[in-house]
Enzyme design. Sequence first.
Site, PDB file in Angstrom:
ATOM      1  N   ASP A  43      94.391 -57.000  93.879  1.00  0.00           N
ATOM      2  CA  ASP A  43      92.952 -56.621  93.965  1.00  0.00           C
ATOM      3  C   ASP A  43      92.251 -57.218  95.170  1.00  0.00           C
ATOM      4  OD1 ASP A  43      93.632 -55.105  91.938  1.00  0.00           O
ATOM      5  OD2 ASP A  43      92.638 -56.484  90.564  1.00  0.00           O
ATOM      6  N   CYS A  70      89.517 -63.172  88.012  1.00  0.00           N
ATOM      7  CA  CYS A  70      88.936 -61.988  88.587  1.00  0.00           C
ATOM      8  C   CYS A  70      87.477 -62.489  88.973  1.00  0.00           C
ATOM      9  CB  CYS A  70      88.739 -60.833  87.492  1.00  0.00           C
ATOM     10  SG  CYS A  70      90.192 -60.448  86.569  1.00  0.00           S
ATOM     11  N   CYS A  96      89.684 -54.892  89.233  1.00  0.00           N
ATOM     12  CA  CYS A  96      89.444 -54.486  87.749  1.00  0.00           C
ATOM     13  C   CYS A  96      88.257 -54.458  87.238  1.00  0.00           C
ATOM     14  CB  CYS A  96      90.444 -55.574  86.780  1.00  0.00           C
ATOM     15  SG  CYS A  96      89.752 -57.057  86.610  1.00  0.00           S
ATOM     16  N   CYS A 114      97.170 -60.095  91.450  1.00  0.00           N
ATOM     17  CA  CYS A 114      97.265 -58.678  91.145  1.00  0.00           C
ATOM     18  C   CYS A 114      96.976 -57.401  92.409  1.00  0.00           C
ATOM     19  CB  CYS A 114      95.874 -58.459  90.237  1.00  0.00           C
ATOM     20  SG  CYS A 114      94.433 -58.815  90.876  1.00  0.00           S
TER      21      CYS A 114
HETATM   22 FE1  FES Z   1      92.789 -58.405  89.395  1.00  0.00          FE
HETATM   23 FE2  FES Z   1      91.169 -58.703  87.573  1.00  0.00          FE
HETATM   24  S1  FES Z   1      93.121 -58.000  87.359  1.00  0.00           S
HETATM   25  S2  FES Z   1      90.742 -58.749  89.926  1.00  0.00           S
END
Ligand code: FES
Length: 145
Positions: A35, A103, A59, A33
């Site tokens: 992140d 996550c 997120c 993702c």
């Molecule tokens: Fe990337 Fe949750 S979607 S950390």
Amino acid sequence: MYSDKVMDHFENPRNVGEIENASGTGTVGNAKCGDIMRIYLDIDDEGVIRDCKFKTFGCGAAVATSSMATELVKGKSIQDAMKVTNKAVMEALDGLPPVKVHCSLLAEEAIHAALWDYAQKKGIKIEGLKPPKSDIHEGEEEEEY
Ligand code: FES
């Protein structure tokens, strides 16, 4: 979909920020993702984690799990902090939806990366600690949830 505890930690995250001259910092990314999570640890001479802060471009589930993870490692010895797995964090939050389990790995990986940084600086070895992975999805298939 989310437990009350997840919502609480998402809306009022604990320990957001950074620590100047931290004993150890760790940054990890999630290739899936994109992140990113950074953890700062303040560790005293007895090896007790006095403070822990985080910053994330993650997120809501990443925010909530990191908030809980920082609460759980504060005041703990390094060995006890090593037991704060993403599973332990999810249990403390009364669970996460299955699609959000990955996550929760960000916080665990970032804490381990920060402990690794601390160990490198101190020239010590932390039992059971492996070098940080740049991609937290490596080896995820072996994990059981
Ligand atoms: Fe990337 Fe949750 S979607 S950390």
